[in-house]
Structures are given as C-alpha cells and as structure tokens.
Write a protein that holds these residues in place. Structure first.
Motif, PDB file in Angstrom:
ATOM      1  N   LEU A   1      53.998  48.821  -4.203  1.00  0.00           N
ATOM      2  CA  LEU A   1      55.130  48.498  -5.083  1.00  0.00           C
ATOM      3  C   LEU A   1      54.663  48.072  -6.479  1.00  0.00           C
ATOM      4  N   ALA A   2      53.571  47.329  -6.529  1.00  0.00           N
ATOM      5  CA  ALA A   2      53.100  46.824  -7.822  1.00  0.00           C
ATOM      6  C   ALA A   2      52.164  47.834  -8.487  1.00  0.00           C
ATOM      7  N   SER A   3      50.946  47.930  -7.991  1.00  0.00           N
ATOM      8  CA  SER A   3      49.954  48.789  -8.647  1.00  0.00           C
ATOM      9  C   SER A   3      50.316  50.269  -8.565  1.00  0.00           C
ATOM     10  N   GLY A   4      50.719  50.709  -7.368  1.00  0.00           N
ATOM     11  CA  GLY A   4      50.945  52.144  -7.177  1.00  0.00           C
ATOM     12  C   GLY A   4      52.098  52.683  -7.994  1.00  0.00           C
ATOM     13  N   LEU A   5      53.279  52.120  -7.795  1.00  0.00           N
ATOM     14  CA  LEU A   5      54.460  52.681  -8.447  1.00  0.00           C
ATOM     15  C   LEU A   5      54.450  52.426  -9.952  1.00  0.00           C
ATOM     16  N   SER A   6      53.904  51.305 -10.381  1.00  0.00           N
ATOM     17  CA  SER A   6      53.855  51.064 -11.832  1.00  0.00           C
ATOM     18  C   SER A   6      52.964  52.094 -12.514  1.00  0.00           C
ATOM     19  N   THR A   7      51.902  52.514 -11.830  1.00  0.00           N
ATOM     20  CA  THR A   7      51.019  53.537 -12.402  1.00  0.00           C
ATOM     21  C   THR A   7      51.729  54.891 -12.451  1.00  0.00           C
ATOM     22  N   VAL A   8      52.478  55.212 -11.398  1.00  0.00           N
ATOM     23  CA  VAL A   8      53.264  56.455 -11.423  1.00  0.00           C
ATOM     24  C   VAL A   8      54.225  56.431 -12.612  1.00  0.00           C
ATOM     25  N   LEU A   9      54.882  55.286 -12.803  1.00  0.00           N
ATOM     26  CA  LEU A   9      55.826  55.184 -13.923  1.00  0.00           C
ATOM     27  C   LEU A   9      55.118  55.426 -15.256  1.00  0.00           C
ATOM     28  N   LEU A  10      53.954  54.807 -15.445  1.00  0.00           N
ATOM     29  CA  LEU A  10      53.212  55.011 -16.694  1.00  0.00           C
ATOM     30  C   LEU A  10      52.860  56.483 -16.890  1.00  0.00           C
ATOM     31  N   LEU A  11      52.446  57.123 -15.807  1.00  0.00           N
ATOM     32  CA  LEU A  11      52.080  58.543 -15.912  1.00  0.00           C
ATOM     33  C   LEU A  11      53.299  59.413 -16.218  1.00  0.00           C
ATOM     34  N   ARG A  12      54.474  58.898 -15.924  1.00  0.00           N
ATOM     35  CA  ARG A  12      55.710  59.622 -16.236  1.00  0.00           C
ATOM     36  C   ARG A  12      56.304  59.186 -17.573  1.00  0.00           C
ATOM     37  N   GLY A  13      55.548  58.384 -18.320  1.00  0.00           N
ATOM     38  CA  GLY A  13      56.016  57.990 -19.648  1.00  0.00           C
ATOM     39  C   GLY A  13      56.994  56.831 -19.657  1.00  0.00           C
TER      40      GLY A  13
END
Lengths: 92, 322
Positions: free
Chosen positions: B117-129
């Motif tokens: 929820l923290a590291s994983g999804l936040s990184t996906v969000l960053l990669l999606r702009g």
C-alpha cells in the motif's frame, strides 16, 4: 556589470507563480529559490523578453517608488546572484 | 508512454480485485483490511503477485542504488523495474502496471499489505505521473481537507478526531490528488482504515488492544473506519500541523504564495523517490498548480491532546472562507 548586456532566464530553470510570488527550480541542482516581490517582477520581465539592466531599471522605477540609483544597485545584485545560481544567462 | 508493458488479463481469476488510490488492482496477494471490489478490470489495472519478474535472479546482491530511509528502505533499478527494498524484509519490483513481491523472510499478511500500500502503490502512481501527498484527508459535505506535518505532529490524531466528529475518511497517510485544467483538485480515496498509536486510540475511547497491529513488531494499530469515501472528493485545503510548547496559544494562520508551494512540495510522499526517478520537474509543476488551486493553512498546536476540540472549531471557521 555591463548595463547594455541582456539577461534571460536559463533554459533549465522552471518556475511557478503562486499569488504574486515566483518560485524557481533549477534542474541543475534541484534547488528551489523563492523570489520576493521585486525579484518576482524582474523575473517576469525577463520571461517576457531578454532585457538589459537599463531596461529593467526603467520599467521598475516607473512601477515602484524607488530611486534610479537604488534600483540599479538592487537589480545588479539580483542578476549577479541569479547568474551565480545558473538561473539567468546573458543573452546577445 | 505511461505503461512499460501492456498488462495481460489475468489467466485465472484466483486473485483479488481492489480499488485503491484510483488504481484498479488484481492481486494474488491478499491485502489485509482492504475491501475487495468486484469489477471488470480494464487495460490499466495493476497486477500484484509474489515472486520475481522473469529474468531476475532471487536474492541478488543489490549493489548501488540509494537510501530512501537509511538502513530501512533502499531504491534501485533492475532491468525495467524499480526495486524498493525494505531491508531484510521484502523487495518490491515495480513498474507502471506490476508489483512483484519478493519476501526476504517470513512475513505476516498485514506486513506485506503495508509495504504494498505504501511503497508499492505510491511508486506505481509516480510511474503513472501522479504525485501522491503524505497526508490524511477527510471530507464533509463535499469539502475535503488534508492534514500534513512531520512525524509526531498529530496529523493522524487530528484527522481521526474529525472522523469521530462525523467526517468521512478519504485517505490515510498517502493521498493521490487529481487536478483538472480549470484548477479543481480532487482527493482520491485510499483504503478504509487509519494507522494510529495505541495511546491516541485509547484517548479516543477505543480499546487499542482490540485493534490489530498495522505490522508485526510495530505498535501502531489499524482502526477500521465505516465512513469511507467511495469516490473522489473536492480537495479544498491543506492544514499543516506544527507542535508548539505547552502554554503557547492554539492558532491557525494562512500560508500563501511560495511558502504554500514549499509546504506542498515538502509533503510529497517519498520525496526522495521522486528525485531518484528524475521526476522533479513534473513534481514542481504539480506543486505549483496545487498551491494555486487550494488554500493552505498552518495549525500551531500546543502540547496536549485536549486541543483537538479547539482545532476542530478553528478549522471549521477557516472553512467558512474556503
């Protein structure tokens, strides 16, 4: 500093204007620089087109209640600092 | 290009579907405390599974990279994946549409959940702009407000108090913000629980012992919240909570101009990851736009939890102008 030399924002500097203030980010060093009211005004003039110190001073003394000598000194100091930070370049 | 690989539709529906931070998720790893969602996945879903991406050797000796939090969280790249390593616990291999979970030791389901929820999804969000904020967001009558602040300032305690007073939780700890071109910003719902310290829960009249730990070996408890926003909510203001010594006056002051920008920029979720991914330019623009479109305030909060009621009243007064 040559009063006829023109100055312009560095290509790698990006900025945001929030309310009447400008914050600039240098992509070269990831730093944020906040400009005060006068600095923000100078920056916006430079964004419009490259300007010399003379041109900046003329515009600013028409807008602000400041003597020409003081304005010239302030603009020179500002541009020197911005040059040293890589946020402004000279423009021929 | 937003996506590194075109996501494949799941071959068997033996996983779980979730909707968190505006992301459709198909996960073969169950996420504790996150309600499952029945929906048809579109082509942009995020696929979460255990194991290693193809071509990556297990437990590789990860050299290089950089510390996000020294001795705790490290970031590296392996092929087309960003690798977030919670030292001695888990590595997450992340691209814009996948999260692979490599356990480095036995982990409880709730531990893996928090890392995802923290590291994983936040990184996906960053990669999606998308640039999530480190904030708790609550909403009432279509006015969403976020609380930010340094660790220990009381942002979670303050937002939990609002929930107890009838507000609805939008996001805890991480909040994705969606902005429109005409300067409307929306807080995107996260998950329906908050992570609170036991003493905060006890003071709220909750029995902290009856709430599960957020992670093994970590004292914070999971407080499940019934009143949870089911859709994006108009974000109107951010409140930074700043601790003051006891005896100082409780007050709220507006934060404007470049100071508002700095406040928003400094509350990026995992700011060092933004830099490591060379997304600082887009992040700068996002923060500038957000500072122009919402109000920002600072709450000077003297020591002592009995200020919460007064904070609630003062915030209410400020929102009259929002």
């Amino acid at each position: 500093m040559d009063d006829q030399l023109k100055f312009a924002p560095a290509p790698e500097a990006i900025y945001n204007k929030i309310d009447e203030e400008v914050v600039i980010m240098s992509l070269a060093n990831d730093a944020y620089i906040n400009l005060n009211e006068v600095g923000s005004q100078i920056w916006e003039l430079l964004i419009g087109s490259p300007r010399s110190i003379d041109e900046l001073v003329l515009t600013l003394i028409a807008e602000f209640d400041i003597s020409e000598n003081q304005c010239r000194e302030d603009v020179s100091v500002f541009l020197k600092e911005m040059l040293s930070k890589g946020l402004v370049v000279t423009h021929s | 290009m937003l996506f590194m690989y075109p996501p494949r539709a799941p071959e068997r529906i033996n996983g779980h579907t979730y909707f968190v931070h505006g992301l459709q998720i198909y996960s073969e790893v169950e996420l504790s405390g996150v309600p499952k969602n029945k929906f048809k996945l579109d082509e942009k879903y995020v696929h979460i599974r255990e194991g290693l991406p193809e071509g990556v050797e297990p437990a590789f000796d990860q050299k290089g990279g950089q510390w996000i939090f020294p001795d705790y969280l490290r970031l590296n790249q392996r092929g087309d994946y960003w690798v977030l390593e919670h030292v001695d616990r888990v590595r997450l291999y992340v691209n814009a549409s996948e999260i692979w979970v490599e356990k480095l030791r036995d982990l409880e389901p709730e531990d893996i959940t928090i890392y995802i929820l923290a590291s994983g999804l936040s990184t996906v969000l960053l990669l999606r702009g998308v640039f999530p904020l480190h904030t708790n967001v609550v909403v009432k009558d279509r006015v969403a407000i976020g609380f930010v602040g340094q660790q220990g300032a009381g942002k979670s305690t303050t937002s939990a108090h609002f929930v107890q007073r009838g507000w609805t939780l939008v996001a805890d700890d991480v909040c994705s913000v969606r902005m429109t071109k005409d300067c409307h910003s929306y807080a995107v719902p996260g998950y329906p629980f908050m992570k609170l310290w036991p003493d905060a829960l006890d003071r709220m009249g909750e029995d902290s012992e009856s709430h599960p730990r957020v992670m093994s070996g970590f004292d914070k408890r999971r407080w499940a919240v019934d009143a949870f926003a089911g859709e994006d909510q108009p974000l109107k203001a951010l409140f930074e909570v700043v601790r003051e010594p006891a005896g100082e006056a409780l007050r709220i002051e507006p934060v404007v101009g470049t100071e508002a920008f700095q406040l928003i920029a400094s509350n990026a979720f995992r700011g060092p990851v933004v830099l490591a991914m060379s997304k600082e330019k887009d992040h700068f623009r996002f923060c500038g736009d957000l500072a122009t479109c919402i109000r920002v305030f600072r709450i000077y909060r003297p020591e002592g939890l009995d200020t919460l009621g007064h904070i609630y009243d003062l915030v209410g007064k400020q929102l009259g102008d929002v």
